[in-house]
Design an enzyme around this catalytic site. Sequence first.
Site, PDB file in Angstrom:
ATOM      1  N   ASP A 366       0.884  -1.308  -0.005  1.00 47.46           N
ATOM      2  CA  ASP A 366       0.115  -0.142  -0.021  1.00 47.46           C
ATOM      3  C   ASP A 366       1.000   1.293   0.074  1.00 47.46           C
ATOM      4  O   ASP A 366       1.827   1.286   0.918  1.00 47.46           O
ATOM      5  CB  ASP A 366      -1.005   0.070   1.034  1.00 47.46           C
ATOM      6  CG  ASP A 366      -2.136   1.105   1.112  1.00 47.46           C
ATOM      7  OD1 ASP A 366      -3.089   0.610   0.712  1.00 47.46           O
ATOM      8  OD2 ASP A 366      -1.708   2.381   1.557  1.00 47.46           O
ATOM      9  N   LEU A 367       0.683   2.075  -0.993  1.00 48.64           N
ATOM     10  CA  LEU A 367       1.500   3.330  -1.295  1.00 48.64           C
ATOM     11  C   LEU A 367       1.296   4.072  -0.013  1.00 48.64           C
ATOM     12  O   LEU A 367       0.129   4.490   0.551  1.00 48.64           O
ATOM     13  CB  LEU A 367       1.587   4.084  -2.465  1.00 48.64           C
ATOM     14  CG  LEU A 367       1.529   3.345  -3.721  1.00 48.64           C
ATOM     15  CD1 LEU A 367       1.316   4.140  -4.903  1.00 48.64           C
ATOM     16  CD2 LEU A 367       2.832   2.587  -3.754  1.00 48.64           C
ATOM     17  N   ASP A 409      -4.387   2.568  -5.044  1.00 43.07           N
ATOM     18  CA  ASP A 409      -2.891   2.610  -4.622  1.00 43.07           C
ATOM     19  C   ASP A 409      -2.501   1.323  -3.990  1.00 43.07           C
ATOM     20  O   ASP A 409      -1.691   1.437  -3.414  1.00 43.07           O
ATOM     21  CB  ASP A 409      -2.401   3.943  -4.030  1.00 43.07           C
ATOM     22  CG  ASP A 409      -3.231   3.802  -2.527  1.00 43.07           C
ATOM     23  OD1 ASP A 409      -4.072   3.218  -2.302  1.00 43.07           O
ATOM     24  OD2 ASP A 409      -2.730   4.764  -1.608  1.00 43.07           O
TER      25      ASP A 409
END
Length: 513
Positions: A366-367, A409
């Site tokens: 997960d960004l 994302d």
Amino acid sequence: MYHSKKKTSAAVPQGQDLPKRGQRITVWIYSFAALLIVLSTASLTYIAQMAWGEADRRALEAEQLHLTRTLNDIHRQVARDQMTVAQWDRTFNALQAPLDRAFIEDELVGDLWEDFNLERTFVVTPDGTLIAQAIKDDVLFETKLLQPGNPIRKLAEQTTAAFRRQQNRSNSVFADWYMPQSALLETSQATFAVIDGTRAFVSAIPVLPDEGQVRLEGDYPAILVNAVYIDEDWLTGLSEQLGYRDFRFYPGEPERRHPTNYLVQAADGSTFGYFRWDHSKPGREIWMMAMPLIVLLASFIAIVAFALATKISRLSASLEESERKNRYFARHDALTGLANRHHFSDCLSFSLDGLPDRGFSIFACDLDRFKPVNDTYGHEAGDRVICTVADRLRLLVGENGVVSRIGGDEFIVLLTQQMDRDALAALAGDICRSIAEPIDIGGGHKIGIGVSIGIASAPESGMSEQDLIRMADMALYRAKETGRNAFEFAGSLSVEATKIRKPMAPQAYEASR
């Protein structure tokens, strides 16, 4: 005279009948040749007609499938626009009693109209009560129970039911108030209905918190419903997007059968109307090319047959290539070209079949600090960041596994090669360092983001898709807790233990993104 002729005929030598026999044989040969030519021509004509019909049928099926996917894309785009305000603590709180009218007018309705041109808005409670509606940015606050047959109420009920099903299927510890964007999109429902006397495309989505700073009291969630009128501009835009000739929409049931009658239904299941267009007919082109060849086949059967076979082969190859591309786009993310959720699930199922003899691992990624990129520089810059991250992940993972994008994302990596803990840590570290490198988003701007990774290995962390993803998610949450651009391993915890694990504080989780 009669007898004289008879005698003369009897006096003719028997060998003089040979020319007549030769003529008969010649006639038989020519007749057989003519019959062979006729049969060959008829057979090739039949084959050409079959190819014509098959090409037209497949072309029509492809166009109908393209229309279906385009309408789904329109729905998903409207749902994404709705989600910008629907998944927000402030919106959730504003719709609780008493209503925050200023927020609804300025933030909720204002954003939907000014940013996304969603000119018709409805807010419906779970019991079917309309509490607010708007035309453009003109809001009317009224509380009235919609009739059971009302299309807005019907769509809201379907959306609520989809939300309940998704909530019951979710294994997340945050399921009471949080839903990932990909799952929230799946709960969104769409239909066609008559709004204000005008036919419209209607989309509905639940209003949910994003950080959990809300009161979960009473029946929730409220349903946000937006309508887009099916006017000439909308149909023109859809026609240009499809590239179909004479594309039109007709209300009600079709008066007559037509190959391109594409029926659309209202929320109650009745036929709302249908699209019709002048569909492409590649078979006609085949026929026009085949006719001269068929005529020439009377003298050159072999040459014409070969030419026709070549044309049919090219047509089949073209259709197969089209089908291959359709299958590819059905299993890959349109923005990055990575595997999508369905492809990832298939690959994971294949790896699970090899357990326990052949282990593997998954990285849930997960960004970090991605949301400010979209908020500051816009979605185009966000797309560049997503594509750059996808390229870097693909380069690092290489032939060792499959990289997929499962959400905005959110990425997940399936490492099909069994690796020890040190190798996994080294790869995760490489990913963190690579993602943290500055990314050029154009206009002379470079931004820096990070990535949090949760690592789960099979069979240590589970032997099913749900268990492994749950364990990887829990490790991801711990990585978020420790700070940005970090990774954590999932332990050999039981499934029951992961269910009772306390979730990360919503403030800490959002701050880490």
